[in-house]
Scaffold this motif. Structure first.
Motif, PDB file in Angstrom:
ATOM      1  N   GLN A  75       1.044  -1.101  -0.023  1.00 56.51           N
ATOM      2  CA  GLN A  75       0.057   0.085   0.016  1.00 56.51           C
ATOM      3  C   GLN A  75       0.920   1.228   0.062  1.00 56.51           C
ATOM      4  O   GLN A  75       0.478   2.268  -0.715  1.00 56.51           O
ATOM      5  CB  GLN A  75      -0.929   0.101   1.111  1.00 56.51           C
TER       6      GLN A  75
ATOM      7  N   LYS B 284       1.036   4.097  -3.087  1.00 61.32           N
ATOM      8  CA  LYS B 284       1.044   5.722  -2.460  1.00 61.32           C
ATOM      9  C   LYS B 284       1.995   6.317  -3.357  1.00 61.32           C
ATOM     10  O   LYS B 284       1.933   7.620  -3.880  1.00 61.32           O
ATOM     11  CB  LYS B 284       1.050   6.099  -1.138  1.00 61.32           C
TER      12      LYS B 284
ATOM     13  N   GLU C  20      -7.730   5.140   0.850  1.00 60.15           N
ATOM     14  CA  GLU C  20      -7.079   5.498   2.085  1.00 60.15           C
ATOM     15  C   GLU C  20      -5.535   5.981   1.884  1.00 60.15           C
ATOM     16  O   GLU C  20      -4.881   6.683   2.621  1.00 60.15           O
ATOM     17  CB  GLU C  20      -7.128   4.001   2.900  1.00 60.15           C
TER      18      GLU C  20
ATOM     19  N   SER D 165     -11.313   1.044  -1.170  1.00 63.24           N
ATOM     20  CA  SER D 165     -11.143   1.716   0.059  1.00 63.24           C
ATOM     21  C   SER D 165      -9.751   1.708   0.337  1.00 63.24           C
ATOM     22  O   SER D 165      -9.220   2.928   0.751  1.00 63.24           O
ATOM     23  CB  SER D 165     -12.022   0.998   1.267  1.00 63.24           C
ATOM     24  N   TYR D 166      -8.935   0.967   0.095  1.00 62.31           N
ATOM     25  CA  TYR D 166      -7.328   0.827   0.242  1.00 62.31           C
ATOM     26  C   TYR D 166      -6.627   1.945  -0.639  1.00 62.31           C
ATOM     27  O   TYR D 166      -5.891   2.774  -0.129  1.00 62.31           O
ATOM     28  CB  TYR D 166      -6.795  -0.491   0.041  1.00 62.31           C
TER      29      TYR D 166
END
Length: 424
Positions: free
Chosen positions: A322, A326, A358, A354-355
């Motif tokens: 994740q 980003k 986020e 959602s991830y």
């Protein structure tokens, strides 16, 4: 009397053929413009979208009206990384030796339907036993329910590499697999493996450019192809109208894959800024698979769920995906939505939205990554990924506005694929 029934049949067939579907949309996401529209009517004729009108318009007496006035409507979703034949479980490694092709096929039918019911009307299947090709055909022929599948067939790897199907097996059973089985060790092998996949009926190529987490092998990230081998794969793939996807966690293997000509990097866990810049230069996309990273981290904590050699790799790689996503997005790398469903339960693909949000990607950009971006990579930009006249009628709806509640993407309440309603 005979002529009467013939005329009646013709008139009835004409009425059925001309019957349209009118969908009243409270909110409608325009994925091309990146805007949410209100109070629109979509008219579906056959398997295509014929018109989009302002307001709630009714059709003729025989037309069908679907009321989605209190829903948010958008194009069918596209997941660029699934393994449609299988699903993670503690017995998965044993099942490679106990399940026949028929067992895999029967299991895959239910997995395909779960995927479609979750709103994913198109998927890119990135490797299985070869049953995935038969599954693709069965769905296309209307024999079973499932998403439109673009499949790689069998993965292409190197001896002992992440995709070598005999890793971890008894020596008497593993033999010496070659290009037909997806194992290559030279430029000539590489070319032959691509051509074999074309012969088998695949739509694209998947290579394992580095080690991986779930293979029964020590490294999760070492490079496993030479640049020359990858170039041979990509050049041959281009001859056959294929693009190439590369599984990659390690940075060296990623750079070789990008320089070799792959279109997508799957996972990209240990990617450096240099590699991100290479991806931008070569117009390659990152397929993040954040959900899979979180899943393997969770399952590695369960004693006996994975073979022991996998656990340290899962605990190292899983938590990093994740954050790498980003960094890549912030640096301007192209992002293509993909989940690695099969590593976790099919039908839960929507968790990825959602991830991604986020981690800092705007909601509309995330939705575009799962629609217009993926359609472009699949060379379907003029048929999929938008609700637009002339496009295939793949249409879904959720209860809430994703910009206010992104978790709504995990509960798709309406699914239409090619003008046929599968969920309402």
């Amino acid at each position: 009397m005979k002529h009467y029934f013939t005329l009646l049949f013709i008139l009835t067939s004409t009425l059925l053929f001309s019957q349209d579907i009118y969908i009243h949309c409270g909110k409608l996401i325009d994925t091309k413009a990146g805007k949410t529209l209100t109070e629109k009517t979509i008219i579906v004729s056959g398997n295509k979208i014929s018109k989009i009108l302002n307001g709630y318009i009714n059709g003729k007496k025989d037309d069908i009206t679907i009321d989605l006035k209190n829903k948010t409507v958008m194009p069918g979703l596209i997941d660029m990384h699934v393994h449609i034949e299988s699903e993670s479980n503690p017995k998965a490694y044993l099942q490679r030796y106990t399940d026949n092709e028929a067992d895999v096929a029967y299991n895959s039918v239910g997995l395909a339907k779960k995927t479609l019911m979750a709103g994913f009307t198109t998927v890119r299947d990135l490797g299985g036993s070869g049953v995935n090709i038969a599954l693709k055909k069965a769905i296309a022929q209307g024999k079973i329910d499932g998403p439109r599948i673009f499949t790689a067939g069998k993965i292409i790897s190197t001896t002992g590499g992440h995709g070598d199907p005999t890793n971890g097996g008894k020596r008497a059973l593993i033999g010496d697999p070659g290009p037909k089985e997806g194992v290559v060790n030279s430029v000539d092998d590489a070319k032959k493996a691509v051509r074999q996949r074309y012969k088998n009926g695949a739509d694209l190529i998947k290579i394992t450019a580095t080690g991986g987490v779930l293979s029964v092998a020590k490294s999760s990230s070492n490079p496993q192809f030479t640049v020359e081998e990858i170039k041979a794969i990509c050049e041959t793939a281009k001859d056959y109208g294929f693009h190439v996807a590369a599984h990659a966690h390690g940075d060296d293997g990623m750079q070789r894959a990008i320089l070799g000509g792959v279109k997508t990097i799957e996972h990209g866990t240990l990617m450096t800024e240099k590699t991100m810049d290479l991806m931008k230069q070569y117009d390659a996309y990152l397929v993040p698979t954040i959900t899979a990273g979180k899943e393997v981290t969770e399952k590695a904590a369960i004693d006996g769920y994975y073979p022991a050699i996998i656990v340290p790799k899962a605990l190292e790689i899983g938590p990093k995906i994740q954050n790498t996503f980003k960094k890549a997005y912030d640096r301007g790398v192209g992002i293509a939505f993909g989940t690695d469903a099969g590593v976790f339960k099919h039908g839960q693909n929507g968790r990825e939205f959602s991830y991604m949000v986020e981690a800092g990607m705007p909601v509309m950009a995330v939705l575009q990554s799962a629609t217009t971006t993926n359609a472009k990579i699949l060379d379907m930009a003029e048929e999929l990924g938008q609700i637009k006249p002339g496009f295939i009628a793949d249409i879904i709806a959720v209860n809430d506005d994703p910009s206010k509640k992104i978790a709504t993407m995990e509960n798709v309440v309406f699914v239409m694929k090619e003008g046929k309603v599968y969920k309402k």
